[in-house]
Motif scaffolding. Structure first.
Motif, PDB file in Angstrom:
ATOM      1  N   SER A   3     -49.147  34.686 -43.814  1.00 15.00           N
ATOM      2  CA  SER A   3     -48.154  34.207 -42.867  1.00 15.00           C
ATOM      3  C   SER A   3     -48.334  34.734 -41.464  1.00 15.00           C
ATOM      4  N   GLU A   4     -49.068  35.863 -41.265  1.00 12.11           N
ATOM      5  CA  GLU A   4     -49.236  36.372 -39.911  1.00 12.11           C
ATOM      6  C   GLU A   4     -49.971  35.351 -39.050  1.00 12.11           C
ATOM      7  N   ALA A   5     -50.781  34.506 -39.644  1.00  9.93           N
ATOM      8  CA  ALA A   5     -51.443  33.430 -38.901  1.00  9.93           C
ATOM      9  C   ALA A   5     -51.960  32.454 -39.940  1.00  9.93           C
ATOM     10  N   LYS A   6     -51.084  31.630 -40.445  1.00 12.87           N
ATOM     11  CA  LYS A   6     -51.445  30.907 -41.634  1.00 12.87           C
ATOM     12  C   LYS A   6     -51.585  29.424 -41.446  1.00 12.87           C
ATOM     13  N   PHE A   7     -50.579  28.780 -40.905  1.00 11.22           N
ATOM     14  CA  PHE A   7     -50.654  27.333 -40.905  1.00 11.22           C
ATOM     15  C   PHE A   7     -50.383  26.778 -39.539  1.00 11.22           C
ATOM     16  N   LEU A   8     -49.152  26.449 -39.235  1.00  8.04           N
ATOM     17  CA  LEU A   8     -48.815  25.867 -37.943  1.00  8.04           C
ATOM     18  C   LEU A   8     -47.677  26.647 -37.314  1.00  8.04           C
ATOM     19  N   PRO A   9     -47.771  26.926 -36.006  1.00  8.94           N
ATOM     20  CA  PRO A   9     -46.696  27.662 -35.348  1.00  8.94           C
ATOM     21  C   PRO A   9     -45.534  26.766 -35.030  1.00  8.94           C
ATOM     22  N   SER A  10     -44.465  27.423 -34.598  1.00  6.70           N
ATOM     23  CA  SER A  10     -43.276  26.669 -34.208  1.00  6.70           C
ATOM     24  C   SER A  10     -42.763  27.180 -32.894  1.00  6.70           C
ATOM     25  N   SER A  11     -41.793  26.500 -32.378  1.00  7.17           N
ATOM     26  CA  SER A  11     -41.280  26.844 -31.051  1.00  7.17           C
ATOM     27  C   SER A  11     -39.890  27.417 -31.147  1.00  7.17           C
ATOM     28  N   ARG A  12     -39.495  28.115 -30.057  1.00  5.90           N
ATOM     29  CA  ARG A  12     -38.140  28.668 -29.980  1.00  5.90           C
ATOM     30  C   ARG A  12     -37.292  27.785 -29.094  1.00  5.90           C
ATOM     31  N   ALA A  13     -36.059  27.560 -29.549  1.00 10.78           N
ATOM     32  CA  ALA A  13     -35.188  26.631 -28.820  1.00 10.78           C
ATOM     33  C   ALA A  13     -34.703  27.258 -27.528  1.00 10.78           C
ATOM     34  N   ARG A  14     -34.503  26.408 -26.534  1.00  7.22           N
ATOM     35  CA  ARG A  14     -33.907  26.849 -25.266  1.00  7.22           C
ATOM     36  C   ARG A  14     -32.403  26.907 -25.411  1.00  7.22           C
ATOM     37  N   VAL A 484     -50.605  23.811 -50.392  1.00  7.68           N
ATOM     38  CA  VAL A 484     -51.777  22.928 -50.355  1.00  7.68           C
ATOM     39  C   VAL A 484     -52.837  23.461 -49.385  1.00  7.68           C
ATOM     40  N   TRP A 485     -52.452  23.669 -48.139  1.00  6.83           N
ATOM     41  CA  TRP A 485     -53.429  24.035 -47.122  1.00  6.83           C
ATOM     42  C   TRP A 485     -54.116  25.362 -47.426  1.00  6.83           C
ATOM     43  N   VAL A 486     -53.358  26.373 -47.779  1.00  7.01           N
ATOM     44  CA  VAL A 486     -53.937  27.700 -48.038  1.00  7.01           C
ATOM     45  C   VAL A 486     -54.881  27.686 -49.236  1.00  7.01           C
ATOM     46  N   PRO A 487     -54.464  27.272 -50.420  1.00 11.44           N
ATOM     47  CA  PRO A 487     -55.383  27.367 -51.564  1.00 11.44           C
ATOM     48  C   PRO A 487     -56.551  26.382 -51.524  1.00 11.44           C
ATOM     49  N   PHE A 488     -56.373  25.192 -50.973  1.00 11.83           N
ATOM     50  CA  PHE A 488     -57.411  24.168 -51.076  1.00 11.83           C
ATOM     51  C   PHE A 488     -58.283  24.046 -49.824  1.00 11.83           C
ATOM     52  N   VAL A 489     -57.838  24.543 -48.680  1.00 18.04           N
ATOM     53  CA  VAL A 489     -58.677  24.532 -47.477  1.00 18.04           C
ATOM     54  C   VAL A 489     -59.331  25.891 -47.276  1.00 18.04           C
ATOM     55  N   TYR A 490     -58.611  26.979 -47.555  1.00 10.31           N
ATOM     56  CA  TYR A 490     -59.184  28.309 -47.370  1.00 10.31           C
ATOM     57  C   TYR A 490     -60.264  28.618 -48.397  1.00 10.31           C
ATOM     58  N   SER A 491     -60.296  27.896 -49.508  1.00 10.44           N
ATOM     59  CA  SER A 491     -61.346  28.071 -50.517  1.00 10.44           C
ATOM     60  C   SER A 491     -62.504  27.108 -50.286  1.00 10.44           C
ATOM     61  N   LEU A 492     -62.566  26.507 -49.105  1.00  9.08           N
ATOM     62  CA  LEU A 492     -63.574  25.490 -48.817  1.00  9.08           C
ATOM     63  C   LEU A 492     -64.996  26.054 -48.897  1.00  9.08           C
ATOM     64  N   GLN A 493     -65.213  27.312 -48.466  1.00  7.49           N
ATOM     65  CA  GLN A 493     -66.554  27.901 -48.509  1.00  7.49           C
ATOM     66  C   GLN A 493     -67.057  28.020 -49.942  1.00  7.49           C
ATOM     67  N   ALA A 494     -66.190  28.494 -50.846  1.00  4.63           N
ATOM     68  CA  ALA A 494     -66.609  28.625 -52.240  1.00  4.63           C
ATOM     69  C   ALA A 494     -66.860  27.258 -52.871  1.00  4.63           C
ATOM     70  N   PHE A 495     -66.010  26.282 -52.565  1.00  4.87           N
ATOM     71  CA  PHE A 495     -66.192  24.920 -53.086  1.00  4.87           C
ATOM     72  C   PHE A 495     -67.492  24.316 -52.559  1.00  4.87           C
ATOM     73  N   TYR A 496     -67.814  24.591 -51.303  1.00  4.63           N
ATOM     74  CA  TYR A 496     -69.052  24.077 -50.697  1.00  4.63           C
ATOM     75  C   TYR A 496     -70.283  24.680 -51.377  1.00  4.63           C
ATOM     76  N   LEU A 497     -70.254  25.970 -51.672  1.00  5.88           N
ATOM     77  CA  LEU A 497     -71.422  26.645 -52.246  1.00  5.88           C
ATOM     78  C   LEU A 497     -71.740  26.166 -53.650  1.00  5.88           C
ATOM     79  N   VAL A 498     -70.767  25.635 -54.370  1.00  2.00           N
ATOM     80  CA  VAL A 498     -71.053  25.136 -55.719  1.00  2.00           C
ATOM     81  C   VAL A 498     -72.041  23.971 -55.660  1.00  2.00           C
ATOM     82  N   GLY A 499     -71.815  23.037 -54.769  1.00  4.28           N
ATOM     83  CA  GLY A 499     -72.702  21.874 -54.657  1.00  4.28           C
ATOM     84  C   GLY A 499     -73.854  22.058 -53.704  1.00  4.28           C
ATOM     85  N   HIS A 500     -73.800  23.112 -52.829  1.00  5.19           N
ATOM     86  CA  HIS A 500     -74.840  23.328 -51.827  1.00  5.19           C
ATOM     87  C   HIS A 500     -75.177  24.819 -51.777  1.00  5.19           C
ATOM     88  N   PRO A 501     -75.859  25.324 -52.811  1.00  3.63           N
ATOM     89  CA  PRO A 501     -76.150  26.767 -52.888  1.00  3.63           C
ATOM     90  C   PRO A 501     -77.046  27.219 -51.735  1.00  3.63           C
TER      91      PRO A 501
END
Length: 637
Positions: A3-14, A484-501
């Motif tokens: 969560s310190e820098a995970k997905f998308l930021p948000s804004s503070r209301a005026r 969705v974004w954290v488990p399936f996008v952050y594991s992209l390197q490992a998923f890539y190496l399976v098909g492209h060692p």
């Protein structure tokens, strides 16, 4: 990442506060003051006027929007606005006819501890003097104050030469908005024998406290989100469809023999191949298993930061225990020869199942938020627009009993699931390529990301101070990001190496390991330094650190890692992200999607943090930016 820098930021209301009164029904046929005109506006709830600039006029409500010098914007009626000439004339008359002000001025011109020449003070006179002093304090604490902030000089707090900078940020605060103790202390300072430098230092802190108190009151008075991020309603509506499409595209490209981004997107699989009830059932089992671990009465219970109503929520810190129990459960499955590479074979279906679940969860969260009290709504997700509030999150801390839905999803199903997916990719690589052990590249990716997740769970309590918990509502943005974004996008390197060692040498592996270690050291030591200073600024172990005091009572570190750049933890995060991608080689840019996306994310988040800190700390933050000019990358940005 977490969560310190995970997905998308948000804004503070005026903050935007309207004035009330018995003449709120008046209708002004014509506006009297033009846009851009500098006038004197009455501060709400008082009889005091302050210099403001007219920015706009609403023909329907007949309210002027005016802006104060510190950036504060208020909506005032025409009856609450005067021309500058009228105000100055009235001010001069009142000042000349106020005996109390003349008396106060004379008392400051002479030390009260010294009697008049040629007179000795008797005991009765001394008692009368004390009574007069008490009366002065009482009168001052019961009258509204018109404050002109003094010059701000914070460099001397850190051993720097004295320098003076004019402080144009001013404020007018009535009795209801100030603490009586602060006013009493203020008057007592008139009779102190402290050196003038010390008094001036206190004057600056006192003045900044006034600004802080004013903004705090105005934030409470305004609950509607005025500034919309992500392109407003149209942007958030687009992101609801664009983000799942991005995940689907990345996973489909990784399955291609040539995953070059220059190629046309692969054909969309048949709907039957994207959905399977059994896969969805396994995902639900995983989600509720983590919920069960969360509810176990193990681990300490801590309080979060105060909410807008002053209440503090309680959180059970047992994420690391949940990880250990999950590891034991996975070990038992492997012992009984469960094929964990089932995750790899149905990876796309698991991603679709998680996306569908996050959508259903988001709908539930929005429906229940419609019945939530006003003080429990998120400051950044209360715009009144359905699509925007649905995306950013309408309710701040949705709970079912003591079960905090947002806090649970932050670190449990997605973050721990990320490690399980990486392990499944490692086993799939060994099976597909008939290897007795995983490749060195796969080992590096798994090890680096395992260290990161374990660190997040071990330091779970630190997440309670992040914007995700304290400011962002729980809607589609965080639900999709966590599940969705954290488990399936952050594991992209490992998923890539399976098909492209990729085969790398030991010296290259050692160099990448050193790079990741440097990033991790910067990330962890910077966060530990910040957290230790927050818990106990007076800790003798932190005596070497220097800070700038603020009106909030907190200090801004200007030495150590936080004197190097403003966000050293972001710098460490980016270095680690690069180290995670390097084991994938340089044949394709696809495994570098994460580090490219992450740099863009952190630059945007840094801008959001900059805006928030400037509002929160005011002049102290400007001093901090002068001392620490670089935001993330030293000598670059």
């Amino acid at each position: 990442m977490r969560s310190e820098a995970k997905f998308l930021p948000s804004s503070r209301a005026r903050c935007h506060t309207g004035t009330g009164g018995r003449d709120s029904f008046w209708k002004m046929p014509n506006r009297r003051f033009a846009d851009g005109e500098v006038v004197m506006g009455r501060w709400p709830g008082s009889v005091l006027y302050y210099e403001v600039q007219v920015t706009s006029y609403d023909d329907v409500s007949h309210l002027y929007t005016v802006k104060y010098k510190d950036g504060t914007e208020l909506a005032l009626k025409e009856s609450d606005i005067r021309s500058q000439s009228a105000f100055k004339h009235r001010k001069s008359q009142s000042s000349s006819s106020s005996p109390s002000r003349r008396s106060s001025s004379r008392s400051r011109s002479r030390s009260p501890g010294r009697p008049a020449k040629g007179r000795r003070r008797s005991s009765s006179q001394s008692r009368e003097h004390k009574d007069d002093k008490k009366k002065t304090i009482s009168d001052t604490s019961s009258a509204p104050l018109a404050l002109k902030l003094s010059e701000n000089n914070t460099r001397r707090y850190n051993g720097e030469p004295d320098s003076t900078e004019r402080n144009d940020t001013s404020s007018i605060i009535s009795e209801q908005k100030l603490k009586p103790d602060l006013e009493i202390e203020r008057v007592l300072e008139q009779y102190s024998l402290r050196p003038r430098k010390e008094e001036k230092k206190k004057e600056e802190i006192y003045s900044e406290k006034k600004i802080f108190e004013t903004k705090k009151v105005m934030e409470k008075a305004s609950s509607k989100t005025k500034e919309l991020e992500f392109g407003g309603r149209i942007g958030t509506f687009t992101l609801i469809f664009f983000l799942p499409a991005t995940v689907l595209y990345l996973l489909l490209m990784c399955k291609q023999d040539d995953p070059s981004l220059m190629n046309f997107p692969p054909p969309l699989p048949a709907l039957e191949s994207l959905w399977e009830a059994r896969v969805f059932g396994v995902f639900l089992l995983w989600f509720f298993l983590q919920a069960l671990f969360y509810l176990l009465p193990i681990g300490k219970v801590v309080e979060g930061l105060p909410l807008s109503n002053g209440r503090k929520l309680q959180y059970r810190i047992n994420g690391f225990y949940a990880f250990v129990l999950t590891a034991a459960a996975i070990g038992a499955l492997l012992y009984f020869q469960f094929e964990l590479h089932y995750l790899y074979d149905h990876f796309l279906q698991f991603a679709v199942s998680a996306a569908a679940f996050s959508m259903v969860l988001s709908i539930y969260l929005y429906i229940r938020s419609l019945k939530a009290p006003e003080e429990e709504l998120a400051p950044g997700g209360n715009s009144g627009y359905f699509v925007y509030d649905f995306f950013t999150g309408h309710e701040l801390n949705p709970r079912i009993g003591s079960f905090d839905l947002k806090y649970f999803c932050e670190l449990r199903p997605g973050l721990i699931g990320w490690v399980v997916i990486n392990l499944a990719m490692l086993l799939a690589e060994m099976k597909i390529h008939n290897q007795s052990m995983p490749s060195l590249s796969m080992i590096l990716v798994n090890s680096f990301q395992l260290l990161y997740v374990v660190d997040a769970l071990w330091n779970e309590e630190a997440v309670l101070t992040t914007m995700d918990i304290t400011h962002d509502g729980f809607g589609f943005m965080l639900a999709f990001g966590d599940l969705v974004w954290v488990p399936f996008v952050y594991s992209l390197q490992a998923f890539y190496l399976v098909g492209h060692p990729i085969a790398i040498s030991w010296p290259v592996a050692a160099a990448i390991t050193i790079l990741n270690s440097i990033g991790y050291y910067i990330f962890r030591s910077a966060n530990s330094q910040k957290n230790s200073f927050r818990r106990n600024p007076a800790d003798p172990k932190l005596a070497y650190l220097k800070s700038i005091p603020t009106a909030t009572g907190k200090g801004l570190l200007v030495t150590g890692w936080w004197g190097f750049v403003r966000h050293p933890n972001y710098l460490g995060d980016i270095i680690m992200a690069l180290a995670w991608s390097l084991p994938c080689g340089f044949n394709h840019i696809l495994p570098y999607f994460y580090v490219i996306y992450f740099i863009c994310l952190l630059v945007h988040r840094e801008a959001r943090d900059e805006h928030h800190c400037k509002q929160k700390y005011g002049l102290a933050w400007e001093r901090y930016c002068q001392r620490v000019p670089y935001r993330i990358f030293p000598y670059i940005y």
